[in-house]
Scaffold this motif. Structure first.
Motif, PDB file in Angstrom:
ATOM      1  N   ALA A 517      43.504  25.734  40.594  1.00 54.13           N
ATOM      2  CA  ALA A 517      43.761  25.092  39.302  1.00 54.13           C
ATOM      3  C   ALA A 517      42.758  23.982  39.005  1.00 54.13           C
ATOM      4  CB  ALA A 517      45.185  24.533  39.283  1.00 54.13           C
ATOM      5  N   LEU A 518      42.289  23.331  40.052  1.00 59.55           N
ATOM      6  CA  LEU A 518      41.341  22.240  39.870  1.00 59.55           C
ATOM      7  C   LEU A 518      39.912  22.724  39.670  1.00 59.55           C
ATOM      8  CD1 LEU A 518      42.625  19.655  42.505  1.00 59.55           C
ATOM      9  CD2 LEU A 518      42.649  19.391  40.021  1.00 59.55           C
ATOM     10  N   GLY A 519      39.666  24.009  39.853  1.00 59.04           N
ATOM     11  CA  GLY A 519      38.332  24.531  39.595  1.00 59.04           C
ATOM     12  C   GLY A 519      37.470  24.706  40.822  1.00 59.04           C
ATOM     13  N   ALA A 524      39.207  29.103  49.798  1.00 55.70           N
ATOM     14  CA  ALA A 524      39.369  29.366  51.232  1.00 55.70           C
ATOM     15  C   ALA A 524      38.539  28.383  52.048  1.00 55.70           C
ATOM     16  CB  ALA A 524      38.956  30.809  51.543  1.00 55.70           C
ATOM     17  N   ALA A 525      37.284  28.183  51.647  1.00 58.63           N
ATOM     18  CA  ALA A 525      36.441  27.214  52.352  1.00 58.63           C
ATOM     19  C   ALA A 525      37.001  25.802  52.192  1.00 58.63           C
ATOM     20  CB  ALA A 525      35.013  27.279  51.820  1.00 58.63           C
ATOM     21  N   ALA A 526      37.483  25.496  50.990  1.00 59.92           N
ATOM     22  CA  ALA A 526      38.048  24.171  50.762  1.00 59.92           C
ATOM     23  C   ALA A 526      39.259  23.939  51.657  1.00 59.92           C
ATOM     24  CB  ALA A 526      38.429  24.013  49.295  1.00 59.92           C
ATOM     25  N   TRP A 554      39.439  13.779  42.063  1.00 57.45           N
ATOM     26  CA  TRP A 554      38.171  13.153  41.663  1.00 57.45           C
ATOM     27  C   TRP A 554      37.000  14.118  41.818  1.00 57.45           C
ATOM     28  CZ3 TRP A 554      39.722   8.170  44.668  1.00 57.45           C
ATOM     29  CH2 TRP A 554      40.437   7.334  43.819  1.00 57.45           C
ATOM     30  N   PHE A 555      37.013  14.896  42.895  1.00 61.89           N
ATOM     31  CA  PHE A 555      35.952  15.907  43.046  1.00 61.89           C
ATOM     32  C   PHE A 555      36.011  16.895  41.886  1.00 61.89           C
ATOM     33  CE2 PHE A 555      36.423  15.295  47.890  1.00 61.89           C
ATOM     34  CZ  PHE A 555      35.445  14.325  47.900  1.00 61.89           C
ATOM     35  N   ALA A 556      37.233  17.237  41.487  1.00 66.33           N
ATOM     36  CA  ALA A 556      37.399  18.234  40.416  1.00 66.33           C
ATOM     37  C   ALA A 556      36.889  17.721  39.076  1.00 66.33           C
ATOM     38  CB  ALA A 556      38.866  18.634  40.298  1.00 66.33           C
ATOM     39  N   ALA A 559      31.037  18.600  38.159  1.00 70.07           N
ATOM     40  CA  ALA A 559      30.575  19.971  37.923  1.00 70.07           C
ATOM     41  C   ALA A 559      30.683  20.840  39.160  1.00 70.07           C
ATOM     42  CB  ALA A 559      29.127  19.945  37.425  1.00 70.07           C
ATOM     43  N   ASP A 560      30.799  20.226  40.344  1.00 66.38           N
ATOM     44  CA  ASP A 560      30.796  21.015  41.577  1.00 66.38           C
ATOM     45  C   ASP A 560      31.786  20.436  42.584  1.00 66.38           C
ATOM     46  OD1 ASP A 560      30.266  22.714  43.647  1.00 66.38           O
ATOM     47  OD2 ASP A 560      28.086  22.410  43.627  1.00 66.38           O
ATOM     48  N   PRO A 561      33.096  20.694  42.397  1.00 64.31           N
ATOM     49  CA  PRO A 561      34.097  20.148  43.323  1.00 64.31           C
ATOM     50  C   PRO A 561      33.873  20.597  44.766  1.00 64.31           C
ATOM     51  CG  PRO A 561      35.142  21.074  41.365  1.00 64.31           C
ATOM     52  CD  PRO A 561      33.709  21.494  41.321  1.00 64.31           C
TER      53      PRO A 561
END
Length: 1009
Positions: A517-519, A524-526, A554-556, A559-561
């Motif tokens: 949902a956060l993009g 899986a890696a996250a 905040w990461f989300a 442009a690149d979470p």
């Protein structure tokens, strides 16, 4: 009869034992009541050990006087008291300790002279009594008067254990709360006995709130309560009339119970029972049903009311109903942090409390003032409400227990928690002893010297009691104030509070859904990163579990979470064993949000950070991201060069400083562009551009100065055979370097007196060659390339010349393009005097008297046209090339430089190496209209920011917008565009530079008819 010599000896002895009024003490000791013990050294030693020996002696005399002297058939109670006192050290310490600390309890003993016997028992079971023991002590109370007497007798034993140090401040507070519980039960029993018909109609429960509910009561305090009742049948379908009658009966019982405790009798009062924390406060009904309470809290309750419920505890009446009340409302308490503006509301409430303290009292206010008890309590409660939603270990009503749980869970640093614990205990001990003296409700530190002396001595401060007390009090208050500001206003708190329910602790499935949902492109890696960071039972993992749900959001917002989370894992792995790292993110200002912004904004800043992870510390200081000036940088680099062994190690040290300072600059740039909750994005892009340009240029100059010093030391020791200076050119000389710019330079030397020209030239060339070699050594840092192509004769000419050689060349062979290039010349390293003389040499060339002739202007136009035709990369879109494209950097700079060449001789403001300063000077001199100047400035700033953004995002220099979608979006975020608006960004860039090109064409090509 007492002789003068004996009086003098006694006087001295009494002073030595701590008596303040030795004359009065001597008279008391000579009284008939103490005739049998006046010379006993044991008594004097015991009196001298009390907080106030004068008060203790007076209380003892009054107590002995009040004893029954006995008669033929009755024992002499005076002798019994004194004999027991002298033979029993525990009694002596307890009784005299109380008499020396509390005038009010001395009065009680004088009125009830046999109550001293309550202090005789010294068994293990007597050391820490609970509610049952206190209920036993109150069992004979049948009315308000006897209840007060029994209450004071129990209070006497608590005070005795307190002043003797048998119990610590937390245990004393808990005993006081247990005594209050027993007293409420006794008062309710008296009220029921007086109205059995009311008792038959209702079930009533008393809920303790505040300090009583939290097991941390004061000696004298309002006892906050809430009443909940049900009809005796308790059925859900009870008739309205039955409920109404039951509530009326319960209200009468509750009101009677309150009066029993609160009213003043011949024995004084116990304490006020305060029910104003109930729904609707004093305007609401005193008693409600459980369903009525629930409806109110679900619909109408304010934030502070849930904060108050943290300490709710059933203490009297029906225990099942009391437990049902707490269990029913607990879920609402732990959802309160999800309310809109929850954290700011609690913070505002605390500020309002401070604002309402009278100015004359704020410095003496021990409870409510800055650095007082309430600061600790509010900070702890706020942390509990935010983090206790997911961590049940934090759900304690006791401040110190909750603080310990917060420290154990990693929500508060252990050192901070230990300091808060110590400060809170000291301040509560002060509060206890201040109240104990006269059993009055006060939180003001006394001003009278004697009161302060007694207070200090009661806390064990005996050498200089008043001085030591004030010093300790101020020290602890300062600690509380500092840590309250740090913890209570921690930005992370508000961010955690804003997470949706359940997000503070995520299961694997819930985490995967949230990541998608956060993009996050690769959930899986996250998830693997989250598992690696937060699994386990270590303190490090506990803190990570607090940080990560917020960081993910905040990461989300980038442009690149995925890159942000990966970078965070790498930094955390690199600093995993560093104790300050996670503590910094949890505690210090906006450090966590700053790090999230930096890690998710592109490649350059994270790459710099991973090579110097200790630079994370810069993110926690509000001044840490301010660029350092050239002087400071040069001093640090030169000091590192002096310590190094050899030139290569010296340059490596200089690179280390450069790496850290580049990170400082990139981080400050990103946060200034992105903004955070604590520091919104800067409104002036030009200020950001100027700050970056100056910072990178100063850093490059300091690095070159260090490299030059390293080369000279390695080859020649302290002094080179020739004076040597480095002149910055182009963007370097203009203080406008971007992250990926080369450093354009000229090298100048001048043989020292007595040195052969050839020897000097050889040394100068060796210096240049070695500087270039050292700076080109393989490294993972951003490159620092020095480019000398702007020298006379360009690539064909010598790399370094003497000042005389430059003078000869410029006199005979100089071209107009060289005059234009020299507009940016500025000494950056080496011999300052030689640099100054070089500038004096070139000033007539770059600011020619009467300006340029027509031929020179046409030559500049021709050169610019040729540059546009030959240097634009094949296939590049000229409307989007930041450097050479339409309305880009080159367009603006050539237009401004033409004005400088033509008018610099007459307008001092134009004699600057900086483009924006020169443009502003031209506007001030009315050489260009304000509107045209603003158009050029806007385009130049935007083009510069595009180049900086490309370097920040891709980690390598570039003059055009990236083609990759994520990278383009990241550039957009840097420039202030929201996700999905990159098309708008491109359109804006084309529009702004098109307008600038129109101004340039009029200004540059219309300069000569």
């Amino acid at each position: 009869m007492t002789t003068p010599g004996r009086r003098s000896s006694t006087f001295t002895r009494l002073l030595r034992h701590g008596f303040n009024d030795a004359s009065a003490a001597g008279r008391l000791l000579d009284s008939p009541e103490l005739a049998s013990v006046r010379n006993d050294p044991v008594l004097l030693d015991a009196l001298g050990a009390t907080a106030d020996p004068d008060l203790a002696l007076l209380g003892l005399v009054r107590l002995v006087e009040a004893q029954d002297p006995g008669g033929p058939e009755t024992p002499d109670e005076r002798h019994l008291l004194l004999d027991t006192l002298l033979s029993s050290k525990p009694l002596r310490d307890r009784l005299l300790g109380v008499l020396g600390a509390s005038e009010a309890l001395g009065d009680h003993l004088a009125r009830h002279p046999r109550d001293w016997q309550a202090l005789v028992t010294y068994e293990a079971s007597d050391l820490h009594p609970g509610v049952e023991e206190f209920e036993h002590g109150l069992a004979e109370a049948v009315d308000p008067v006897t209840l007060r007497v029994a209450y004071r007798r129990c209070l006497l034993s608590i005070a005795a254990r307190d002043v003797c140090g048998t119990t610590d401040v937390a245990e004393t507070a808990a005993e006081l709360a247990d005594l209050a519980t027993a007293t409420l039960r006794a008062a309710l029993a008296i009220a029921r006995g007086a109205a059995p018909e009311d008792d038959a109609l209702c079930t009533l429960a008393v809920i303790a709130m505040g300090k009583c509910g939290g097991h941390e009561l004061n000696y004298v305090s309002d006892v906050d309560v809430i009443f909940v009742a049900e009809p005796v049948n308790g059925a859900a379908g009870a008739e309205g009339a039955d409920e109404s009658k039951a509530m009326q009966a319960a209200t009468r019982l509750a009101s009677h119970m309150m009066r029993i405790c609160s009213e003043t009798t011949v024995e004084g009062t116990i304490w006020p029972v305060d029910a104003n924390l109930r729904p609707e406060g004093r305007n609401g009904p005193l008693v409600r049903t459980l369903s009525s309470h629930l409806a109110y809290y679900q619909r109408w309750a304010k934030t502070w009311e849930f904060q108050a419920l943290l300490k709710a505890r059933p203490v009297a009446g029906d225990p099942d109903l009391g437990e049902a009340y707490v269990e029913t409302l607990a879920p609402l308490v732990w959802q309160a942090a999800e309310r809109d503006n929850f954290v700011p509301d609690v913070q505002k409430m605390r500020r309002r409390v401070v604002d309402n303290i009278p100015a004359a009292e704020i410095e003496r206010e021990l409870k409510l003032g800055p650095g007082g008890l309430r600061d600790v309590e509010f900070a702890v409660q706020l942390l509990q409400l935010v983090h206790g939603r997911a961590d049940v270990s934090l759900r304690s009503g006791s401040t110190l227990d909750a603080l310990a749980a917060l420290a154990a869970g990693g929500y508060v640093g252990r050192a901070d928690a230990a300091q808060l614990d110590a400060a809170y205990r000291f301040l509560r001990a002060m509060e206890h002893r201040i109240q104990l003296y006269r059993l009055r409700r006060t939180h003001l530190v006394p001003e009278d010297e004697r009161d302060l002396r007694r207070l200090g001595r009661s806390l064990g401060l005996r050498t200089e009691p008043v001085t030591e007390l004030n010093r300790a009090w101020r020290r602890h208050a300062a600690v509380v104030r500092r840590l309250h500001e740090k913890i209570f206003y921690r930005p992370l708190l508000d961010a955690v509070a804003q997470l949706a329910p359940g997000e503070t602790r995520l299961s694997a499935d819930a985490a995967r859904e949230r990541l998608v949902a956060l993009g996050y492109a690769d959930p899986a890696a996250a998830l693997r990163h989250l598992e690696a960071l937060a699994s386990g039972v270590t303190r490090k993992a506990a803190i990570q579990r607090t940080l990560l749900p917020v960081l993910l959001g905040w990461f989300a917002d980038s442009a690149d979470p995925d890159a942000g989370l990966l970078g965070f894992r790498k930094v955390s792995d690199a600093l995993g064993k560093t104790p300050w790292y996670l503590r910094l993110l949890r505690d210090e200002g906006a450090a966590a949000e700053n790090l999230a912004r930096v890690l998710s904004a592109g490649r350059l800043a994270p790459d710099l950070l991973l090579r110097a992870p200790e630079a994370v510390a810069l993110l926690g200081d509000s001044r840490g991201l301010e660029p350092r000036g050239r002087d400071h940088l040069e001093q640090e680099i030169l000091a590192a060069v002096r310590r190094a062994d050899g030139a290569e190690q010296a340059v490596a040290a200089a690179r280390g400083v450069r790496r850290r300072e580049l990170f400082r600059t990139t981080a400050g740039d990103l946060i200034g562009s992105y903004g955070t909750e604590e520091s919104p994005a800067e409104a002036d892009p030009g200020a950001l551009v100027d700050r970056v340009g100056s910072a990178v240029s100063d850093l490059t100059a300091a690095t070159l100065a260090g490299t030059l010093r390293a080369v000279v030391r390695a080859g020649w020791g302290d002094e080179l055979p020739t004076r040597f200076t480095v002149i910055g050119m182009g963007r370097f000389g203009g203080h406008e370097l971007s992250y990926g710019s080369d450093a354009d330079v000229l090298f100048v030397h001048e043989p020292r007196e007595g040195v052969d020209d050839q020897e000097a030239a050889k040394a100068a060339n060796q210096v240049v060659a070695e500087m270039r070699r050292l700076l080109q050594l393989p490294t993972s840092d951003p490159p620092l390339l020095i480019d000398a192509d702007l020298r006379p004769e360009g690539k064909s000419g010598p790399l370094v010349r003497t000042l005389k050689s430059y003078a000869a060349y410029y006199h005979r062979w100089s071209h107009v393009w060289e005059s234009q290039a020299l507009l940016r010349a500025e000494p950056v390293a080496g011999d300052a005097d030689l640099g100054r003389r070089f500038i004096e040499l070139i000033d007539p060339l770059r600011y020619p008297q009467e300006g340029l002739g027509d031929d020179a202007v046409r030559e500049i136009r021709r050169l610019k046209a040729r540059m546009e035709a030959e240097r634009m990369p094949r296939g590049a879109d000229p409307t989007l090339h930041a450097k050479l494209g339409r309305g880009g950097l080159s367009d603006v700079e050539w237009a401004v430089q033409l004005l400088q060449l033509q008018e610099g001789w007459a307008e001092p403001g134009l004699r600057t190496t900086r483009t924006r300063e020169a443009l502003a000077a031209a506007r001030a001199a009315e050489l260009i209209s304000t509107e045209d100047a603003e158009i050029l400035d806007e385009a130049w700033v935007l083009a510069t920011r595009v180049r900086n953004a490309v370097m920040l995002v891709r980690g390598r220099a570039g003059d055009t917008f990236p083609s990759d979608g994520r990278e383009l979006a990241a550039v957009g975020r840097y420039l202030g565009y929201e996700a999905g608006t990159v098309g708008e960004m491109i359109d804006d860039y084309r529009r702004i530079t098109r307008r600038a090109r129109h101004v340039v064409e009029e200004l540059f090509y219309g300069a000569v008819g």
